[in-house]
Design an enzyme around this catalytic site. Sequence first.
Site, PDB file in Angstrom:
ATOM      1  N   ARG A   7      16.986  33.263   0.154  1.00 40.79           N
ATOM      2  CA  ARG A   7      18.342  32.829  -0.216  1.00 40.79           C
ATOM      3  C   ARG A   7      19.215  34.061  -0.418  1.00 40.79           C
ATOM      4  O   ARG A   7      20.368  34.108   0.001  1.00 40.79           O
ATOM      5  CB  ARG A   7      18.323  31.963  -1.487  1.00 40.79           C
ATOM      6  N   TYR A  22      44.903  25.523   7.996  1.00 40.05           N
ATOM      7  CA  TYR A  22      43.785  24.707   8.448  1.00 40.05           C
ATOM      8  C   TYR A  22      43.594  23.527   7.479  1.00 40.05           C
ATOM      9  O   TYR A  22      43.541  23.725   6.269  1.00 40.05           O
ATOM     10  CB  TYR A  22      42.540  25.596   8.504  1.00 40.05           C
ATOM     11  N   ASP A  48      42.621  34.621   6.430  1.00 35.06           N
ATOM     12  CA  ASP A  48      41.753  33.829   7.300  1.00 35.06           C
ATOM     13  C   ASP A  48      42.041  34.301   8.728  1.00 35.06           C
ATOM     14  O   ASP A  48      43.072  33.969   9.310  1.00 35.06           O
ATOM     15  CB  ASP A  48      42.074  32.344   7.119  1.00 35.06           C
ATOM     16  N   LYS A  99      33.952  29.666  15.290  1.00 35.24           N
ATOM     17  CA  LYS A  99      34.967  29.696  16.338  1.00 35.24           C
ATOM     18  C   LYS A  99      34.770  30.911  17.248  1.00 35.24           C
ATOM     19  O   LYS A  99      33.755  30.986  17.908  1.00 35.24           O
ATOM     20  CB  LYS A  99      36.363  29.655  15.698  1.00 35.24           C
TER      21      LYS A  99
HETATM   22  C1  LIG Z   1      37.320  25.897  11.315  1.00 31.82           C
HETATM   23  C2  LIG Z   1      38.153  26.673  10.393  1.00 31.82           C
HETATM   24  C3  LIG Z   1      37.763  26.885   9.060  1.00 31.82           C
HETATM   25  C4  LIG Z   1      36.516  26.246   8.458  1.00 31.82           C
HETATM   26  O1  LIG Z   1      35.357  26.747   9.031  1.00 31.82           O
HETATM   27  P1  LIG Z   1      33.992  25.892   9.230  1.00 31.82           P
HETATM   28  O2  LIG Z   1      33.098  26.873   9.902  1.00 31.82           O
HETATM   29  O3  LIG Z   1      34.342  24.713  10.092  1.00 31.82           O
HETATM   30  O4  LIG Z   1      33.538  25.487   7.886  1.00 31.82           O
HETATM   31  C5  LIG Z   1      38.569  27.680   8.256  1.00 31.82           C
HETATM   32  N1  LIG Z   1      39.711  28.228   8.738  1.00 31.82           N
HETATM   33  C6  LIG Z   1      40.107  28.041  10.008  1.00 31.82           C
HETATM   34  C7  LIG Z   1      41.384  28.679  10.480  1.00 31.82           C
HETATM   35  C8  LIG Z   1      39.360  27.263  10.877  1.00 31.82           C
HETATM   36  O5  LIG Z   1      39.776  27.082  12.137  1.00 31.82           O
END
Ligand SMILES: *Cc1c(COP(=O)(O)O)cnc(C)c1O
Length: 378
Positions: A46, A98, A170, A195
Amino acid sequence: MKFNTKAIHSGQKSEETSGAVMPPIFQTSTYEQSAPNVHKGYDYARVGNPTRTALEKLIAGLEGADEAACFASGVAAMDALMKMFRPGDHIISSDDLYGGSYRLFTSIFEPYGIKFSFINMTDLELVRKTITPQTKMMWIETPTNPLLRVVDLKKLVEIAKENNILTIVDNTFASPYLQRPLEFGADAVLHSATKYLAGHSDVIHGAVATSNKEILENLRFQVKSTGAVPGPMDCYLTLRGIKTLAVRVQRSVENARKIADFLNSHPKVGQVLYPGLQSHPQHELAMNQMDDFGAMLSFTLKNDSIEAAVKFMSTTKVFTLAESLGGVESLISNPASMTHGSIPKELREKAGLSDSLIRISVGIEDVEDLIADLDQAF
Ligand SMILES: *Cc1c(COP(=O)(O)O)cnc(C)c1O
């Protein structure tokens, strides 16, 4: 090292016992200790795993951070960051972020007493006015989702520092290939590595990269105490994906530019939102802040309704109707009925998110096929 080299080599070395060039998938929950608390750097999985460590070093290298911490998803990484804050603390974020971030903030953390203001962060005067003595953090997305606004990282960081406020960016939409917020002084960068970083729509993964010791310590403690950690297979897939990040994003951006031009001259299109277009209000800023304009774009239909958007999306054959972004395949979605469905309609409209808005994540297919697919859908 320059970026393309870093994406392959940053923090990576061949495995000691075998010379394997790629790190093995260390599928273990625990590690042998030669005496209590005497071990080779790992005691329980962990807390740490060598496959995860290899990935963390690579992500840190890409963002120019001292370290990175990986999580089981992007939202798990955000959740860990948010737990640095306490009841009464105030956070400023954008009004088109998001949908999952909005849900996490308002449905999970607001009930615990953390306060949020969702504003248009391209308006720096508004940002200044929104700051209170309790403001502890700015949560920044740029380009924003799905309106592709570009917010000024350098200026926001300046304002934040004057007021002793943390800035967390982000960076999922741009990817470090196009934008590295720590270079502008941001305190930490978050990725939904699901992504662009992993890039093949086959893994859910999150990461935070930072050189801020306090944030790092906090994250390491969270990893150990709340345990939303990724498994070694997912770390391996993400690491494997990152090795081709540069070439994938480069191709996607080339395709996106051509698609933006095509849409921009189409009679059935209302508006095209893409920072690479000269008509984009922050085109200049995007040029200075990013290495290129990205592969996400949105457009509205002259027939501005959810129904028209849904009909359009259901007739595309190369573009897949799906949430998410940043994979090798092109995806198409309608935020008002999908990713941003959890944001109330009044708020969506106030933020300028029309019902017919269609968001596309441009992949690496042949652009002629992508354009032909959109063309027949009209
Ligand atoms: C998809 C996304 C998230 C969340 O990420 P997950 O891997 O789906 O939990 C956060 N910020 C942005 C801009 C995203 O596109």
